[in-house]
Design an enzyme around this catalytic site. Structure first.
Site, short mmCIF file in Angstrom:
data_model
loop_
_atom_site.label_atom_id
_atom_site.label_comp_id
_atom_site.label_asym_id
_atom_site.label_seq_id
_atom_site.Cartn_x
_atom_site.Cartn_y
_atom_site.Cartn_z
N HIS A 1 15.62 78.37 13.23
CA HIS A 1 16.81 79.22 13.38
C HIS A 1 16.54 80.34 14.39
CE1 HIS A 1 20.36 81.46 11.57
NE2 HIS A 1 19.76 82.41 12.28
N GLU A 2 15.43 81.04 14.22
CA GLU A 2 15.13 82.18 15.10
C GLU A 2 14.76 81.72 16.51
OE1 GLU A 2 15.74 85.34 14.50
OE2 GLU A 2 16.60 84.48 12.68
N HIS B 1 17.89 81.56 18.56
CA HIS B 1 18.26 82.86 19.12
C HIS B 1 17.39 83.21 20.32
CE1 HIS B 1 21.01 83.85 15.95
NE2 HIS B 1 20.08 83.90 15.00
N ASP C 1 23.57 87.33 11.12
CA ASP C 1 24.28 86.83 12.29
C ASP C 1 25.78 87.08 12.20
OD1 ASP C 1 21.92 85.92 13.39
OD2 ASP C 1 22.10 83.93 12.51
#
Length: 281
Positions: free
Chosen positions: A40-41, A44, A134
Site C-alpha cells: 500500500h505504502e 504512494h 488516505d
C-alpha cells in the site's frame, strides 16, 4: 525503487502488533498484514517519485502508513490525488492475486479468507475521511481545489475531527475492550492534537514555498483577488489558492499587484500588519 526503500521506517506500534502476533500464534496473519501495508505504502511512494516529489520518509503502521514529503500544498491537485489513491488501488491487485493463488495447494481457502479480510479492512479503514488516513488527505486535497488553502485546511480539519469523534463513540459503545482499535484511535487523536498546534506553521510553509520555490512560476492559470484598500496584508494572504497564481486588484481604483510582491510584504515584519493599499505602486 531502491531509493524509495531507503526511506521506509517501521513505527514502534507496528512492532508491538508483530510481537503480539508471535506471542498469540497469529504470526502468519501479521506477516500478511505487513505485506499489505508495505505494498500500500509503496503505491504512494512510487507515484510520488514519479512526479519528482521530495519523499523523506515512509512509515509503516498497523492500519496503513504515512508517507512524509517536503511538499507543502503547492503541487497540482491532480498530482496529489493520484499520489493518495495510488495506495488504496494496490489492494485491488492484491485481492486478485489471492484469488489466483487458490489454484496452488500451499495457498488454502483459509489463507485467502484471512488475506481478503485484512485487505478489505485496511482499505476501508484508510478511506475514512479522517486525517492522516488516505480518505482524510483526499478530502483535504479536493477541498483545496475549491477553497483557499487556509479555509480548506480548517474545513477538512474540523470535519476530520468530527468523524474521529463519531468513531470513538462507536468504538467505545460496540468494542470497548478492543485494545488494538483503541490504540489506533489514540494515535489518530494525537495526530489531530499535533496538527492543530502546528496549524499556523502549516499555512506558513505553504506561503514560504510560494516565495522560495517559485511554486506558481509554471502555473498558467491566473486568479484575481479583489480587496478593499484597508484590508491588512496578513488578511489577504488567507485568500491564496493552489494550482494558480494571483493578481490582487484594488476595488476602489482597479490597481493591480502581483502575488509575489504581496508575499514579500507579508514576510517583512514591518509591513505585515499594514493595509494592502500601502504596497500598491
Amino acid at each position: 525503487m531502491i531509493n524509495v526503500l531507503k526511506v521506509v521506517k517501521i513505527h514502534p506500534l507496528f512492532w508491538l502488533v508483530l510481537g503480539s502476533g508471535v506471542i498469540t500464534g497469529y504470526f502468519k496473519e501479521v506477516v500478511m498484514m505487513f505485506l499489505i501495508v508495505f505494498v500500500h505504502e509503496m503505491g504512494h511512494a512510487l507515484m510520488a517519485k514519479h512526479y519528482d516529489w521530495r519523499l523523506t520518509k515512509v512509515e509503516l503502521l498497523p492500519f496503513g502508513g504515512v508517507a512524509e514529503t517536503e511538499e507543502y500544498g503547492n503541487r497540482p491537485v491532480k498530482e496529489e490525488v493520484l499520489v493518495i489513491v495510488a495506495g488504496p488501488l494496490q489492494h485491488l491487485w492484491l485481492i486478485a492475486l489471492s484469488y489466483g493463488l487458490l489454484h496452488f495447494d500451499w495457498w488454502t481457502a483459509a489463507d485467502h479468507s484471512i488475506f481478503l479480510f485484512h485487505n478489505v479492512t485496511i482499505l476501508g479503514f484508510n478511506l475514512l475521511p479522517i486525517k492522516p488516513l488516505d480518505g482524510g488527505k483526499l478530502f483535504f486535497s479536493l477541498q483545496t481545489a475549491i477553497f483557499p488553502y487556509r479555509d480548506a485546511f480548517y474545513g477538512s480539519f474540523y470535519f476530520s475531527l468530527f468523524c474521529l469523534s463519531l468513531f470513538w463513540i462507536v468504538a467505545l459503545t460496540l468494542l470497548p475492550f478492543h485494545l488494538n482499535l483503541l490504540v489506533v484511535l489514540s494515535f489518530l487523536a494525537v495526530h489531530h492534537y499535533l496538527e492543530w498546534k502546528q496549524r499556523h506553521f502549516i499555512f506558513m510553509r505553504f506561503l514560504i514555498e510560494r516565495v522560495e520555490k517559485k511554486a506558481v512560476s509554471s502555473v498558467k492559470r491566473i486568479r484575481p483577488i479583489f480587496v478593499q484598500g484597508d484590508e491588512r496584508i496578513q488578511q489577504v494572504m488567507k485568500a491564496l489558492r493552489r494550482d494558480c497564481s494571483h493578481v490582487i486588484i484594488l476595488k476602489q481604483s482597479g490597481k493591480t499587484l502581483e502575488e509575489k510582491k504581496a508575499l514579500e510584504a507579508y514576510f517583512d515584519e514591518k509591513k505585515r500588519l499594514l493595509s494592502i493599499e500601502t504596497i500598491f505602486s
